[in-house]
Design a protein around this motif. Structure first.
Motif, PDB file in Angstrom:
ATOM      1  N   ARG A  70      43.151  37.350  31.483  1.00 55.22           N
ATOM      2  CA  ARG A  70      41.760  36.902  31.662  1.00 55.22           C
ATOM      3  C   ARG A  70      41.625  35.834  32.733  1.00 55.22           C
ATOM      4  NH1 ARG A  70      38.562  38.556  27.466  1.00 55.22           N
ATOM      5  NH2 ARG A  70      39.597  40.250  26.386  1.00 55.22           N
ATOM      6  N   ALA A  71      42.739  35.421  33.321  1.00 53.73           N
ATOM      7  CA  ALA A  71      42.710  34.358  34.326  1.00 53.73           C
ATOM      8  C   ALA A  71      42.157  34.863  35.648  1.00 53.73           C
ATOM      9  CB  ALA A  71      44.125  33.813  34.538  1.00 53.73           C
ATOM     10  N   VAL A  72      41.503  33.964  36.372  1.00 53.77           N
ATOM     11  CA  VAL A  72      41.140  34.197  37.765  1.00 53.77           C
ATOM     12  C   VAL A  72      42.217  33.471  38.562  1.00 53.77           C
ATOM     13  CG1 VAL A  72      39.410  33.817  39.560  1.00 53.77           C
ATOM     14  CG2 VAL A  72      38.689  34.332  37.207  1.00 53.77           C
ATOM     15  N   VAL A  73      43.097  34.256  39.177  1.00 51.26           N
ATOM     16  CA  VAL A  73      44.276  33.699  39.837  1.00 51.26           C
ATOM     17  C   VAL A  73      43.992  33.488  41.311  1.00 51.26           C
ATOM     18  CG1 VAL A  73      46.726  34.043  40.347  1.00 51.26           C
ATOM     19  CG2 VAL A  73      45.773  34.864  38.179  1.00 51.26           C
ATOM     20  N   ALA A  78      44.037  33.396  50.650  1.00 51.22           N
ATOM     21  CA  ALA A  78      42.569  33.327  50.632  1.00 51.22           C
ATOM     22  C   ALA A  78      41.948  34.453  49.810  1.00 51.22           C
ATOM     23  CB  ALA A  78      41.997  33.317  52.055  1.00 51.22           C
ATOM     24  N   SER A  79      42.615  34.790  48.717  1.00 49.45           N
ATOM     25  CA  SER A  79      42.074  35.794  47.824  1.00 49.45           C
ATOM     26  C   SER A  79      42.240  35.331  46.385  1.00 49.45           C
ATOM     27  CB  SER A  79      42.787  37.142  48.025  1.00 49.45           C
ATOM     28  OG  SER A  79      44.139  37.055  47.626  1.00 49.45           O
ATOM     29  N   VAL A  80      41.542  36.007  45.485  1.00 46.54           N
ATOM     30  CA  VAL A  80      41.681  35.761  44.056  1.00 46.54           C
ATOM     31  C   VAL A  80      41.914  37.090  43.370  1.00 46.54           C
ATOM     32  CG1 VAL A  80      40.264  33.666  44.017  1.00 46.54           C
ATOM     33  CG2 VAL A  80      39.190  35.877  43.634  1.00 46.54           C
ATOM     34  N   THR A  81      42.608  37.029  42.252  1.00 46.79           N
ATOM     35  CA  THR A  81      42.840  38.225  41.461  1.00 46.79           C
ATOM     36  C   THR A  81      42.081  38.067  40.150  1.00 46.79           C
ATOM     37  OG1 THR A  81      44.999  38.548  42.466  1.00 46.79           O
ATOM     38  CG2 THR A  81      44.583  39.700  40.396  1.00 46.79           C
ATOM     39  N   VAL A  82      41.221  39.044  39.867  1.00 43.20           N
ATOM     40  CA  VAL A  82      40.412  39.065  38.662  1.00 43.20           C
ATOM     41  C   VAL A  82      40.683  40.389  37.960  1.00 43.20           C
ATOM     42  CG1 VAL A  82      38.067  38.989  37.721  1.00 43.20           C
ATOM     43  CG2 VAL A  82      38.607  37.713  39.811  1.00 43.20           C
ATOM     44  N   PHE A  87      40.380  40.207  45.371  1.00 46.36           N
ATOM     45  CA  PHE A  87      39.168  40.090  46.170  1.00 46.36           C
ATOM     46  C   PHE A  87      39.302  38.898  47.104  1.00 46.36           C
ATOM     47  CE2 PHE A  87      38.109  41.756  42.020  1.00 46.36           C
ATOM     48  CZ  PHE A  87      37.331  42.864  42.310  1.00 46.36           C
ATOM     49  N   GLY A  88      38.611  38.958  48.237  1.00 45.59           N
ATOM     50  CA  GLY A  88      38.531  37.795  49.113  1.00 45.59           C
ATOM     51  C   GLY A  88      37.767  36.685  48.416  1.00 45.59           C
ATOM     52  N   LYS A  89      38.177  35.443  48.639  1.00 38.37           N
ATOM     53  CA  LYS A  89      37.519  34.305  47.983  1.00 38.37           C
ATOM     54  C   LYS A  89      36.027  34.245  48.306  1.00 38.37           C
ATOM     55  CE  LYS A  89      41.368  31.123  47.457  1.00 38.37           C
ATOM     56  NZ  LYS A  89      41.930  29.832  47.875  1.00 38.37           N
ATOM     57  N   ARG A  90      35.663  34.747  49.457  1.00 33.04           N
ATOM     58  CA  ARG A  90      34.243  34.701  49.835  1.00 33.04           C
ATOM     59  C   ARG A  90      33.375  35.652  49.013  1.00 33.04           C
ATOM     60  NH1 ARG A  90      35.116  34.475  56.312  1.00 33.04           N
ATOM     61  NH2 ARG A  90      35.828  32.323  56.364  1.00 33.04           N
ATOM     62  N   MET A  91      34.004  36.534  48.272  1.00 32.30           N
ATOM     63  CA  MET A  91      33.260  37.502  47.459  1.00 32.30           C
ATOM     64  C   MET A  91      32.926  36.960  46.072  1.00 32.30           C
ATOM     65  SD  MET A  91      35.191  41.034  48.410  1.00 32.30           S
ATOM     66  CE  MET A  91      34.006  42.048  47.529  1.00 32.30           C
ATOM     67  N   VAL A  92      33.583  35.866  45.683  1.00 35.06           N
ATOM     68  CA  VAL A  92      33.366  35.320  44.340  1.00 35.06           C
ATOM     69  C   VAL A  92      32.831  33.902  44.427  1.00 35.06           C
ATOM     70  CG1 VAL A  92      35.111  36.774  43.235  1.00 35.06           C
ATOM     71  CG2 VAL A  92      35.762  34.546  44.128  1.00 35.06           C
ATOM     72  N   PHE A 128      30.608  37.535  41.012  1.00 38.17           N
ATOM     73  CA  PHE A 128      30.617  38.273  42.270  1.00 38.17           C
ATOM     74  C   PHE A 128      29.289  38.114  42.999  1.00 38.17           C
ATOM     75  CE2 PHE A 128      33.846  40.107  39.605  1.00 38.17           C
ATOM     76  CZ  PHE A 128      34.921  40.141  40.481  1.00 38.17           C
ATOM     77  N   LEU A 129      29.353  37.518  44.175  1.00 36.90           N
ATOM     78  CA  LEU A 129      28.139  37.187  44.925  1.00 36.90           C
ATOM     79  C   LEU A 129      27.313  38.408  45.288  1.00 36.90           C
ATOM     80  CD1 LEU A 129      29.710  34.429  47.178  1.00 36.90           C
ATOM     81  CD2 LEU A 129      28.235  34.111  45.179  1.00 36.90           C
ATOM     82  N   SER A 130      27.941  39.550  45.431  1.00 33.79           N
ATOM     83  CA  SER A 130      27.202  40.768  45.807  1.00 33.79           C
ATOM     84  C   SER A 130      26.444  41.375  44.628  1.00 33.79           C
ATOM     85  CB  SER A 130      28.156  41.798  46.412  1.00 33.79           C
ATOM     86  OG  SER A 130      29.188  42.082  45.500  1.00 33.79           O
ATOM     87  N   VAL A 131      26.722  40.918  43.420  1.00 35.73           N
ATOM     88  CA  VAL A 131      25.997  41.402  42.237  1.00 35.73           C
ATOM     89  C   VAL A 131      24.829  40.454  41.991  1.00 35.73           C
ATOM     90  CG1 VAL A 131      26.129  41.904  39.771  1.00 35.73           C
ATOM     91  CG2 VAL A 131      28.081  42.429  41.267  1.00 35.73           C
ATOM     92  N   GLN A 132      23.628  40.978  42.122  1.00 32.92           N
ATOM     93  CA  GLN A 132      22.422  40.164  41.991  1.00 32.92           C
ATOM     94  C   GLN A 132      21.609  40.469  40.726  1.00 32.92           C
ATOM     95  OE1 GLN A 132      21.458  37.674  44.232  1.00 32.92           O
ATOM     96  NE2 GLN A 132      23.548  38.013  44.949  1.00 32.92           N
ATOM     97  N   THR A 133      21.994  41.533  40.010  1.00 32.03           N
ATOM     98  CA  THR A 133      21.216  41.984  38.867  1.00 32.03           C
ATOM     99  C   THR A 133      22.052  41.934  37.589  1.00 32.03           C
ATOM    100  OG1 THR A 133      20.111  43.550  40.343  1.00 32.03           O
ATOM    101  CG2 THR A 133      19.770  43.869  37.992  1.00 32.03           C
ATOM    102  N   CYS A 134      21.491  41.374  36.530  1.00 32.62           N
ATOM    103  CA  CYS A 134      22.157  41.402  35.238  1.00 32.62           C
ATOM    104  C   CYS A 134      22.078  42.828  34.696  1.00 32.62           C
ATOM    105  CB  CYS A 134      21.488  40.436  34.261  1.00 32.62           C
ATOM    106  SG  CYS A 134      22.133  40.576  32.582  1.00 32.62           S
TER     107      CYS A 134
END
Length: 185
Positions: A70-73, A78-82, A87-92, A128-134
């Motif tokens: 469950r960690a965000v590594v 310059a990336s994170v693992t979810v 993913f690139g850090k700029r995406m989260v 995730f910044l690209s997700v705008q809708t619940c």
């Protein structure tokens, strides 16, 4: 046997969200205080350091693998693992920003099956910044800004307390919207 009162780990719930709820369930005013009490390196834990996660797992009697999954590594490149995906850090969203669906938070607050103060939890799609809708409420995910957010990186409950006075406006900003094809994907 653990001296800590454990809280449920919800499906897809990020580790930092669970830890914030764990802190509140154990009478800590925020996750920073519980990190200090347990002697956990907060920065390393928030980066997804397996050794620090193992130490927390041992304190609550949970599996290290269960919590690490469950960690965000944070990776060196310059990336994170979810959840096993990178993913690139700029995406989260970063640690000092707050994105959420106010309607999900209101639902959490009404869940009487959970301990008051330890009900509010992060949903992974808010990260995730690209997700705008619940996807649950079909409303706009909102972003709150406040200088006080930086004191509580990745502590959703404390960050929501910082912006509590703005909640009525944030609810109004969370207007109905349809999911995009990307969001459905």
């Amino acid at each position: 046997m653990s001296a800590l009162f454990d809280v449920p780990l919800f499906e897809h719930e990020p580790l930092t969200s669970w830890f914030a709820r764990l802190a509140r369930a154990n009478s800590a005013p925020n996750s920073r205080v519980l990190f200090r009490y347990l002697g956990i390196d907060r920065a390393a834990f928030l980066r997804g350091d397996r050794d620090e996660i193992a130490r927390v797992a041992g304190q609550v009697g949970r599996s290290e693998d269960e919590l690490f999954a469950r960690a965000v590594v944070t990776n060196d490149n310059a990336s994170v693992t979810v959840a096993g995906a990178t993913f690139g850090k700029r995406m989260v969203v970063g640690p000092r920003r707050l994105r959420f669906c106010p309607h999900c938070i209101l639902s959490d607050d009404q869940d009487e099956g959970l301990m008051p103060g330890a009900r509010r939890r992060l949903r992974p799609h808010w990260m995730f910044l690209s997700v705008q809708t619940c996807p649950v409420h079909l409303t706009q995910i909102v972003e709150a800004e406040h200088v006080g957010l930086q004191r509580h990186p990745y502590d959703l409950i404390s960050q929501l307390e910082v912006v509590a006075e703005s909640m009525p406006e944030l609810i109004l900003e969370s207007v109905p919207r349809q999911m995009t094809a990307f969001e459905r994907f």
